[in-house]
Write a protein that holds these residues in place. Structure first.
Motif, short mmCIF file in Angstrom:
data_model
loop_
_atom_site.label_atom_id
_atom_site.label_comp_id
_atom_site.label_asym_id
_atom_site.label_seq_id
_atom_site.Cartn_x
_atom_site.Cartn_y
_atom_site.Cartn_z
N TRP A 186 -76.17 89.50 6.96
CA TRP A 186 -76.82 89.65 5.65
C TRP A 186 -75.79 89.80 4.53
O TRP A 186 -76.08 90.35 3.48
CB TRP A 186 -77.74 90.86 5.66
CG TRP A 186 -78.90 90.68 6.58
CD1 TRP A 186 -78.96 91.03 7.89
CD2 TRP A 186 -80.17 90.10 6.27
NE1 TRP A 186 -80.19 90.71 8.42
CE2 TRP A 186 -80.95 90.14 7.45
CE3 TRP A 186 -80.72 89.55 5.11
CZ2 TRP A 186 -82.26 89.64 7.49
CZ3 TRP A 186 -82.02 89.06 5.16
CH2 TRP A 186 -82.78 89.10 6.33
N SER A 187 -74.58 89.32 4.75
CA SER A 187 -73.52 89.50 3.76
C SER A 187 -73.62 88.44 2.65
O SER A 187 -73.99 87.29 2.89
CB SER A 187 -72.15 89.40 4.43
OG SER A 187 -71.99 88.15 5.06
N GLY A 188 -73.27 88.88 1.45
CA GLY A 188 -73.10 87.97 0.31
C GLY A 188 -74.28 87.05 0.07
O GLY A 188 -75.43 87.48 -0.02
N ARG A 189 -73.98 85.75 0.02
CA ARG A 189 -75.00 84.76 -0.35
C ARG A 189 -75.94 84.40 0.79
O ARG A 189 -76.86 83.61 0.60
CB ARG A 189 -74.31 83.48 -0.86
CG ARG A 189 -73.51 83.70 -2.15
CD ARG A 189 -72.84 82.42 -2.60
NE ARG A 189 -72.06 82.63 -3.82
CZ ARG A 189 -71.36 81.67 -4.40
NH1 ARG A 189 -71.31 80.45 -3.87
NH2 ARG A 189 -70.69 81.92 -5.51
N THR A 190 -75.71 84.96 1.96
CA THR A 190 -76.59 84.64 3.10
C THR A 190 -77.92 85.38 3.01
O THR A 190 -78.88 85.00 3.67
CB THR A 190 -75.92 85.01 4.44
OG1 THR A 190 -75.75 86.43 4.51
CG2 THR A 190 -74.57 84.32 4.58
N THR A 191 -77.99 86.44 2.21
CA THR A 191 -79.14 87.34 2.24
C THR A 191 -80.45 86.62 1.92
O THR A 191 -81.40 86.65 2.70
CB THR A 191 -78.94 88.52 1.27
OG1 THR A 191 -77.77 89.22 1.66
CG2 THR A 191 -80.13 89.46 1.30
N ARG A 192 -80.50 85.96 0.76
CA ARG A 192 -81.77 85.34 0.37
C ARG A 192 -82.16 84.16 1.28
O ARG A 192 -83.32 84.11 1.71
CB ARG A 192 -81.71 84.90 -1.09
CG ARG A 192 -83.01 84.27 -1.59
CD ARG A 192 -83.13 84.35 -3.08
NE ARG A 192 -83.20 85.73 -3.53
CZ ARG A 192 -83.25 86.09 -4.80
NH1 ARG A 192 -83.21 85.19 -5.75
NH2 ARG A 192 -83.31 87.37 -5.13
N PRO A 193 -81.25 83.23 1.57
CA PRO A 193 -81.63 82.14 2.49
C PRO A 193 -82.09 82.66 3.85
O PRO A 193 -83.03 82.12 4.44
CB PRO A 193 -80.35 81.31 2.60
CG PRO A 193 -79.57 81.61 1.39
CD PRO A 193 -79.88 83.03 1.04
N GLN A 194 -81.41 83.71 4.33
CA GLN A 194 -81.81 84.31 5.60
C GLN A 194 -83.24 84.82 5.54
O GLN A 194 -84.06 84.57 6.43
CB GLN A 194 -80.87 85.47 5.91
CG GLN A 194 -81.07 86.11 7.25
CD GLN A 194 -80.07 85.59 8.25
OE1 GLN A 194 -80.36 84.63 8.94
NE2 GLN A 194 -78.90 86.20 8.30
N GLU A 196 -85.57 83.95 3.41
CA GLU A 196 -86.51 82.84 3.21
C GLU A 196 -86.89 82.20 4.54
O GLU A 196 -88.06 81.93 4.81
CB GLU A 196 -85.89 81.80 2.28
CG GLU A 196 -85.82 82.23 0.82
CD GLU A 196 -85.10 81.20 -0.05
OE1 GLU A 196 -84.52 80.25 0.53
OE2 GLU A 196 -85.12 81.35 -1.27
N ARG A 224 -81.89 97.06 2.31
CA ARG A 224 -81.73 95.78 1.61
C ARG A 224 -82.50 94.67 2.32
O ARG A 224 -83.13 93.83 1.69
CB ARG A 224 -80.23 95.43 1.55
CG ARG A 224 -79.93 94.16 0.78
CD ARG A 224 -80.04 94.38 -0.73
NE ARG A 224 -80.24 93.13 -1.44
CZ ARG A 224 -81.37 92.76 -2.02
NH1 ARG A 224 -82.42 93.55 -1.98
NH2 ARG A 224 -81.47 91.62 -2.66
N GLU A 228 -85.59 92.52 0.63
CA GLU A 228 -85.51 91.07 0.48
C GLU A 228 -86.64 90.37 1.25
O GLU A 228 -87.24 89.41 0.77
CB GLU A 228 -84.15 90.56 0.96
CG GLU A 228 -83.85 89.12 0.57
CD GLU A 228 -83.84 88.89 -0.93
OE1 GLU A 228 -84.55 87.96 -1.38
OE2 GLU A 228 -83.15 89.63 -1.66
#
Length: 375
Positions: A186-194, A196, A224, A228
């Motif tokens: 879930w680090s950095g920019r992976t959070t939202r795509p993960q 979704e 977090r 999300e």
């Protein structure tokens, strides 16, 4: 004042199930003398690997036999205790011939806890699809369940070696993922795509009238994750049943180190003596347990304008304060001196002051608590 709450104390029957679980473990997964003597060190080592050494832990750690004994004798029963407290406070009415999917099932933790905590479901014919990448761990869970519920239980359990996003053949009345999604990156920019991808998968695997339950470990990272996942599931038409009292933006999204995050601590009162003893041997005694969770359905729960206490109480200019969630955002409950604060998870119908005041530190709405009936 009308007050309702999550995490009720264990019933005597539920506490008894947890107490006898030690005998079930000894039957299904007996430990020889030297292995029992080594157990406290194995528990300590595994605890470090799940916390301090998290970044170096293999994702497939539950496929490793050396982790199974400490997990079964320490982490599993503590998770059963947490989930028992949670399940007994949620409305979980699965219909006859209903289907439950359990992602990241491990040793069938959620299935075991559901049987312990919700006796009204024990005589129903229910189908469980348990998915995990560790078949041996799931097979051990099946044996534990059979020893707990009896081999004549109408619950039919199917185990599948699969990851979180693998296809589930039959849509579920209830889909659960407990202590599972924190295994992902879930680090950095992976959070939202993960989030979704996971949200789309959960919705696609659930019946139109189905429910989704996500439970995590009560640490900031999982706060977090929950926040999300909530945002993504709201976008897909799902609404919270609990713990949220509204379907607006989450006021505790764990954005930044000092930001608030939604999680609940509750007492370990009622935990079995044998588990307390093992915890003491490993120098990992627990006075309280914590978790965060999200329970949703397409309809959600009726929004009644309730305020739910989240944090534990703390000192506040002569009285007590407590952070809470409401449809107005982050809320600070202000208790007068001598007033007993709510337990985390309890909710009440507020009387909002005519003049809005904001706490300078947290930017929360200040809600003076007006006690009634000796509360």
């Amino acid at each position: 004042m009308s007050i309702d709450g999550l995490f009720p104390n264990l019933t005597e029957e539920n506490a008894g199930q947890l107490a006898r679980f030690e005998d079930i473990l000894k039957l299904v997964w007996p430990l020889k003398g030297k292995h029992r003597d080594q157990l406290k060190y194995d528990i300590r080592d595994m605890s470090r690997s799940l916390t301090n050494e998290r970044s170096t832990r293999r994702k497939e750690y539950m496929t490793d036999a050396k982790f199974l004994s400490p997990y079964l004798y320490y982490f599993l029963p503590w998770n059963l205790f947490r989930l028992s407290r949670l399940f007994s406070g949620l409305e979980m009415d699965i219909p006859e011939n209903g289907h439950v999917a359990d992602l990241g099932s491990g040793p069938l933790t959620t299935v075991l806890a559901l049987w312990m905590a919700r006796p009204h479901l024990r005589d129903r014919r229910l189908d469980f699809t348990c998915l995990d990448i560790a078949p041996k761990t799931m097979n051990t869970g099946v044996k534990l369940f059979q020893a707990l519920a009896g081999k004549d239980s109408p619950w039919r359990i199917k185990t599948v070696k699969a990851g979180f996003l693998d296809h589930i053949r039959e849509k579920a009345d209830l889909i659960m993922a407990a202590n599972a999604f924190n295994e992902l990156d879930w680090s950095g920019r992976t959070t939202r795509p993960q989030a979704e991808k996971l949200a789309a998968h959960l919705v696609g695997a659930t019946k139109e009238t189905g429910r989704i339950l996500i439970v995590e470990t009560g640490v900031r990272l999982s706060g977090r994750i929950i926040s999300e996942m909530r945002a993504q599931l709201l976008e897909k038409g799902y609404k919270p049943i609990a713990p949220c009292t509204h379907a607006l933006d989450c006021p505790m999204p764990a954005l930044g180190q000092g930001a608030p995050w939604c999680h609940f601590n509750f007492s370990t009162k009622g935990a079995p003596e044998w588990l307390n003893a093992i915890s003491g041997e490993a120098s990992l005694t627990k006075d309280n347990a914590s978790l965060n969770f999200l329970y949703l359905s397409p309809g959600g729960a009726p929004e009644r304008g309730m305020v739910r206490a989240i944090s534990e109480p703390f000192k506040l200019h002569g009285g007590k304060g407590q952070y809470a969630c409401s449809d107005r955002g982050l809320t600070l409950i202000d208790y007068p001196a001598g007033t007993r604060p709510l337990f985390p998870g309890q909710a009440f119908a507020p009387e909002w002051p005519a003049n809005r005041k904001i706490d300078l530190k947290s930017k929360a709405f200040i809600l003076p608590y007006k006690s009634r009936g000796g509360k």
